[in-house]
Each structure stands twice: as structure tokens, then as C-alpha cells.
Write an enzyme that holds these catalytic residues in place. Structure first.
Site, mmCIF file in Angstrom:
data_model
loop_
_atom_site.group_PDB
_atom_site.id
_atom_site.type_symbol
_atom_site.label_atom_id
_atom_site.label_comp_id
_atom_site.label_asym_id
_atom_site.label_seq_id
_atom_site.Cartn_x
_atom_site.Cartn_y
_atom_site.Cartn_z
ATOM 1 C CE LYS A 3 -48.755 75.842 72.198
ATOM 2 N NZ LYS A 3 -50.036 75.504 72.887
ATOM 3 C CE1 TYR A 30 -53.458 78.257 69.547
ATOM 4 C CE2 TYR A 30 -51.937 79.940 70.304
ATOM 5 C CZ TYR A 30 -52.235 78.601 70.064
ATOM 6 O OH TYR A 30 -51.313 77.622 70.363
ATOM 7 C CG PHE A 83 -58.386 78.740 77.254
ATOM 8 C CD1 PHE A 83 -57.616 78.915 76.108
ATOM 9 C CD2 PHE A 83 -59.409 77.801 77.229
ATOM 10 C CE1 PHE A 83 -57.860 78.178 74.954
ATOM 11 C CE2 PHE A 83 -59.660 77.062 76.075
ATOM 12 C CZ PHE A 83 -58.884 77.250 74.933
ATOM 13 N NE ARG A 134 -54.235 67.629 66.787
ATOM 14 C CZ ARG A 134 -54.421 68.708 67.547
ATOM 15 N NH1 ARG A 134 -53.770 69.828 67.293
ATOM 16 N NH2 ARG A 134 -55.251 68.682 68.562
ATOM 17 N NE ARG A 190 -49.418 69.839 73.537
ATOM 18 C CZ ARG A 190 -50.431 70.042 72.715
ATOM 19 N NH1 ARG A 190 -51.299 69.061 72.478
ATOM 20 N NH2 ARG A 190 -50.603 71.213 72.145
ATOM 21 C CG ASN A 193 -50.063 72.965 75.597
ATOM 22 O OD1 ASN A 193 -49.488 73.894 75.058
ATOM 23 N ND2 ASN A 193 -51.265 72.557 75.249
ATOM 24 C CG HIS A 243 -49.897 75.067 67.407
ATOM 25 N ND1 HIS A 243 -51.245 75.052 67.648
ATOM 26 C CD2 HIS A 243 -49.754 75.083 66.062
ATOM 27 C CE1 HIS A 243 -51.885 75.069 66.472
ATOM 28 N NE2 HIS A 243 -51.001 75.090 65.499
ATOM 29 C CD GLU A 288 -52.685 76.281 62.748
ATOM 30 O OE1 GLU A 288 -51.777 75.418 62.790
ATOM 31 O OE2 GLU A 288 -53.669 76.266 63.500
HETATM 32 P P1 ATP Z 1 -52.618 73.649 69.953
HETATM 33 O O1 ATP Z 1 -53.711 74.274 69.119
HETATM 34 O O2 ATP Z 1 -51.780 74.672 70.721
HETATM 35 O O3 ATP Z 1 -51.788 72.656 69.186
HETATM 36 P P2 ATP Z 1 -54.507 71.760 70.951
HETATM 37 O O4 ATP Z 1 -54.991 71.691 69.539
HETATM 38 O O5 ATP Z 1 -54.075 70.472 71.604
HETATM 39 O O6 ATP Z 1 -53.296 72.768 71.086
HETATM 40 P P3 ATP Z 1 -56.643 73.596 71.525
HETATM 41 O O7 ATP Z 1 -57.948 73.124 72.040
HETATM 42 O O8 ATP Z 1 -56.515 74.017 70.098
HETATM 43 O O9 ATP Z 1 -55.564 72.459 71.884
HETATM 44 O O10 ATP Z 1 -56.177 74.786 72.472
HETATM 45 C C1 ATP Z 1 -55.175 75.699 72.051
HETATM 46 C C2 ATP Z 1 -54.246 76.009 73.203
HETATM 47 O O11 ATP Z 1 -54.965 76.744 74.190
HETATM 48 C C3 ATP Z 1 -53.726 74.783 73.976
HETATM 49 O O12 ATP Z 1 -52.596 74.195 73.397
HETATM 50 C C4 ATP Z 1 -53.389 75.396 75.317
HETATM 51 O O13 ATP Z 1 -52.130 76.067 75.278
HETATM 52 C C5 ATP Z 1 -54.501 76.417 75.495
HETATM 53 N N1 ATP Z 1 -55.611 75.842 76.263
HETATM 54 C C6 ATP Z 1 -56.524 74.944 75.841
HETATM 55 N N2 ATP Z 1 -57.395 74.626 76.803
HETATM 56 C C7 ATP Z 1 -57.024 75.350 77.886
HETATM 57 C C8 ATP Z 1 -57.519 75.484 79.205
HETATM 58 N N3 ATP Z 1 -58.596 74.804 79.613
HETATM 59 N N4 ATP Z 1 -56.875 76.323 80.031
HETATM 60 C C9 ATP Z 1 -55.790 77.036 79.635
HETATM 61 N N5 ATP Z 1 -55.281 76.972 78.393
HETATM 62 C C10 ATP Z 1 -55.878 76.144 77.530
HETATM 63 MG MG MG Z 2 -55.442 73.423 68.385
#
Ligand code: ATP
Ligand code: MG
Length: 139
Positions: A11, A51, A59, A87, A104, A114, A117, A128
């Protein structure tokens, strides 16, 4: 176990802080092989479409702003059980909850910024990878 492919994004925070090389080294050390790599800046449409499952989350706006604020590195990773293993190596979404030694834990600032992805299932990995890579870009 099967050989799988998964989509990785380093990211904007990772690119800004020059963590690209270190993160790729961690992936290679875990036998997750980058078989396609490109650096690009996502447009709003690219980030929103990617997304789309999070469209209704509070968010979402913040997430799209963040993902488009600077260049990212897009990669297809290949390896045994790659989706779940990547993951695991990334660690929990919230770096405060991520295990020691994960990407992370090491590089992420907070739950929004974070570092990386990773796809969460075979169907999402397929979508994706197809969102960012054309057939002719993949071995
Ligand atoms: P990713 O899909 O990016 O690999 P993830 O699967 O661990 O991450 P998801 O629940 O899919 O998490 O959320 C997608 C992304 O949205 C997160 O990686 C983060 O950047 C953002 N995100 C998730 N929860 C929050 C939150 N509570 N506040 C702000 N940003 C958030
Ligand atoms: Mg995700």
C-alpha cells in the site's frame, strides 16, 4: 496442499517509507514467489472497484483516499497454500493485534494504514488478480 496464486498490494504507506524491498524479501523467504510485479498509482475508480465489497462501510471514503494518495506495488504471489499463508505472514488487519514477526506488526502504523493487502479466498484472489493483471502479464 495445492499451489495457489494470490494478489498482494504493498500500500502507499509501504512505498512512501521505502519498505518495498524488505517486504518482498520476507515473502520470498516464506516461499511466496512474486510471479508478476508492477508499480502504479491507483485511480479512484480502480480503488473503488477493487474494494467494492466495503462500499457500505463507514471507513470506505478514508480507505479510497489512502489507497490513491501515492504509488502502490501490485504483485501476484504463487506458492503452496499461498492465500492463507500470505495472510498469516501479513498478520491481523489492526497492527496492534498482529503477531510478532508479521509484516503488519513490523511496518503498519494503524488499522487504516496497514502496509499490505492480501486476497482472502480463492474466488476473491481470482477476481483481484484479474482486476489488475491482464492474461498476457502472467506466466
Ligand atoms: P485487506 O483487504 O486490505 O488485505 P483485511 O482483509 O485484513 O485487509 P478488510 O476487513 O478486508 O481487512 O479491510 C480492508 C481494508 O480496509 C483494511 O486493510 C484497512 O486498510 C481498511 N480498514 C478496515 N477496517 C478499518 C477501520 N475500522 N478503519 C479504517 N480502515 C479500515
Ligand atoms: Mg480484505
Amino acid at each position: 496442499m495445492a499451489v495457489e496464486r494470490t494478489l498482494s498490494i504493498l500500500k502507499p504507506d509501504s512505498v512512501e517509507k521505502n519498505h518495498v524491498g524488505e517486504i518482498i524479501a520476507m515473502l520470498e523467504a516464506a516461499s511466496l514467489r512474486p510471479i508478476a510485479i508492477k508499480r502504479t498509482q491507483l485511480t479512484r475508480a480502480m480503488a473503488e472497484g477493487f474494494y467494492a465489497v466495503h462500499r457500505e462501510r463507514k471507513f470506505f471514503g478514508e480507505l479510497v483516499e489512502f489507497m490513491t494518495r501515492g504509488p502502490v506495488v501490485l504483485m501476484v504471489l504463487e506458492g503452496e497454500n499461498a492465500i492463507a499463508r500470505y495472510r498469516e505472514i501479513m498478520g491481523a488487519t489492526d497492527p496492534a493485534k498482529a503477531a510478532e514477526g508479521t509484516i503488519r506488526k513490523k511496518f503498519a502504523a494503524n488499522i487504516g494504514e496497514n502496509a499490505t493487502h492480501g486476497s482472502d479466498a480463492p474466488e476473491t484472489a481470482k477476481f483481484e488478480i484479474g482486476w489488475f493483471f491482464a492474461g498476457c502479464e502472467l506466466p
